[in-house]
Design a protein around this motif. Structure first.
Motif, mmCIF file in Angstrom:
data_model
loop_
_atom_site.group_PDB
_atom_site.id
_atom_site.type_symbol
_atom_site.label_atom_id
_atom_site.label_comp_id
_atom_site.label_asym_id
_atom_site.label_seq_id
_atom_site.Cartn_x
_atom_site.Cartn_y
_atom_site.Cartn_z
ATOM 1 N N VAL A 22 0.857 -1.189 0.000
ATOM 2 C CA VAL A 22 0.000 0.000 0.000
ATOM 3 C C VAL A 22 0.891 1.236 0.000
ATOM 4 C CG1 VAL A 22 -1.775 1.318 1.200
ATOM 5 C CG2 VAL A 22 -1.839 -1.184 1.265
ATOM 6 N N LEU A 23 0.717 2.080 -1.006
ATOM 7 C CA LEU A 23 1.394 3.373 -1.007
ATOM 8 C C LEU A 23 0.618 4.314 -0.093
ATOM 9 C CD1 LEU A 23 2.250 3.995 -4.785
ATOM 10 C CD2 LEU A 23 3.601 2.804 -3.045
ATOM 11 N N VAL A 24 1.328 4.977 0.802
ATOM 12 C CA VAL A 24 0.705 5.916 1.738
ATOM 13 C C VAL A 24 1.439 7.251 1.650
ATOM 14 C CG1 VAL A 24 0.136 6.404 4.144
ATOM 15 C CG2 VAL A 24 0.057 4.049 3.311
ATOM 16 N N ARG A 25 0.691 8.305 1.442
ATOM 17 C CA ARG A 25 1.314 9.631 1.379
ATOM 18 C C ARG A 25 1.946 9.953 2.724
ATOM 19 N NH1 ARG A 25 -2.754 14.049 0.002
ATOM 20 N NH2 ARG A 25 -2.239 14.904 2.030
ATOM 21 N N ARG A 26 3.212 10.319 2.714
ATOM 22 C CA ARG A 26 3.985 10.403 3.945
ATOM 23 C C ARG A 26 3.591 11.574 4.844
ATOM 24 N NH1 ARG A 26 8.870 9.341 3.357
ATOM 25 N NH2 ARG A 26 9.214 9.017 1.124
ATOM 26 N N ASP A 27 2.859 12.553 4.310
ATOM 27 C CA ASP A 27 2.535 13.724 5.129
ATOM 28 C C ASP A 27 1.155 13.645 5.785
ATOM 29 O OD1 ASP A 27 1.111 13.922 2.791
ATOM 30 O OD2 ASP A 27 1.459 16.063 2.490
ATOM 31 N N ILE A 47 3.722 -1.425 3.867
ATOM 32 C CA ILE A 47 3.378 -0.017 3.663
ATOM 33 C C ILE A 47 4.600 0.712 3.123
ATOM 34 C CG2 ILE A 47 2.684 2.143 4.788
ATOM 35 C CD1 ILE A 47 1.262 0.442 6.901
ATOM 36 N N GLN A 48 4.378 1.484 2.067
ATOM 37 C CA GLN A 48 5.474 2.260 1.481
ATOM 38 C C GLN A 48 5.103 3.738 1.531
ATOM 39 O OE1 GLN A 48 6.716 0.903 -2.386
ATOM 40 N NE2 GLN A 48 7.851 2.789 -2.834
ATOM 41 N N LYS A 52 3.688 13.100 -2.170
ATOM 42 C CA LYS A 52 2.395 13.345 -2.809
ATOM 43 C C LYS A 52 2.465 13.166 -4.324
ATOM 44 C CE LYS A 52 -1.272 16.835 -3.185
ATOM 45 N NZ LYS A 52 -1.300 16.866 -4.655
ATOM 46 N N PHE A 53 3.563 13.588 -4.940
ATOM 47 C CA PHE A 53 3.634 13.514 -6.402
ATOM 48 C C PHE A 53 3.628 12.062 -6.881
ATOM 49 C CE2 PHE A 53 8.169 12.899 -5.703
ATOM 50 C CZ PHE A 53 8.568 12.102 -6.765
#
Length: 239
Positions: A22-27, A47-48, A52-53
């Motif tokens: 699962v890609l998770v936006r880090r912010d 989880i990776q 945002k980009f």
């Protein structure tokens, strides 16, 4: 296959489908996002954290809420699987005759799951297939409803008849759906966006049902018509 958004991923976690990552936006710092991250960790999902980009580049819906799950392609069921699962009750099967728009297919699958339909049947040719768009539009419902893809719709109809199903096509010019008995084992056929139920398929139906129209426009979007027809059957079957 990509699954985007918090709700869709929650629904995915309720299944036994393997999630690659699962890609998770880090912010992300809101409580809803934190809760899902904790649930993913409890399920030992990879989880990776990404910028945002990266999320924006991978997203098709642009409504991902900062989460994109990657899982294997959808595995279709056999028609026999659906028949077997409903053998001890009055089965309710939905058949789609040349629904080509994946948005319509996703919406129809969502309605079918909400209504407790036992399965959805589509054809291998001249039909939208299950893809990322269908998964997204279904809002995770695809994880909970059996979809069978058959070579020949008309042969599938004969198979259902052999198993005691009555076949009803939803089409203009038929009997009033509100005056038609839709209880018992039934298969409801919804035709394509432009073509409706094909002539040969229509000839194999036990009945044709229509939704009464009172305005100047005499047709409905396929997914809208499907929703109305499904829930009329649900209403009758729960009296």
């Amino acid at each position: 296959m990509k699954v985007e958004g918090r709700n869709a991923i929650y629904e995915l976690l309720k299944t036994d489908k393997e999630i690659d990552k699962v890609l998770v936006r880090r912010d992300l710092i809101d409580d809803a996002s934190k809760r899902l991250i904790n649930v993913l960790k409890s399920h030992k999902v990879k989880i990776q954290a990404v910028d945002k980009f990266v999320i924006d580049k991978e997203s098709e819906s642009k409504r991902n809420q900062g989460f994109i799950a990657f899982t294997s392609d959808y595995k279709y069921f056999d028609l026999e699987d659906i028949i077997e699962a409903a053998k001890d009750k009055d089965g309710f099967i939905l058949m789609l005759n040349e629904i080509l728009d994946p948005h319509n297919l996703g919406s129809i699958i969502r309605v079918a799951e909400c209504a407790g339909v036992d399965g959805v049947v589509i054809s291998k040719d001249r039909s939208a297939s299950v893809n990322d768009t269908v998964m997204r539009i279904s809002e995770g419902a695809l994880n909970h409803v059996k979809v069978a893809r058959v070579v020949n719709i008309n042969a599938a109809i004969e198979k259902l008849k052999e198993n005691g199903y009555w076949i009803y096509g939803a089409e203009l010019g038929g009997g009033d759906i509100y005056k038609t008995d839709l209880t018992g084992k039934i298969c409801l056929i919804i035709g394509g966006e432009d073509s409706g139920v094909k002539r040969l398929t229509k000839s194999k139906c036990d009945g044709i049902v229509s939704i009464p129209m009172f305005g100047k426009v005499n047709s409905l979007n396929a997914s809208v018509a499907c929703g109305i027809a499904i829930y009329e059957a649900v209403r009758q079957r729960n009296l």
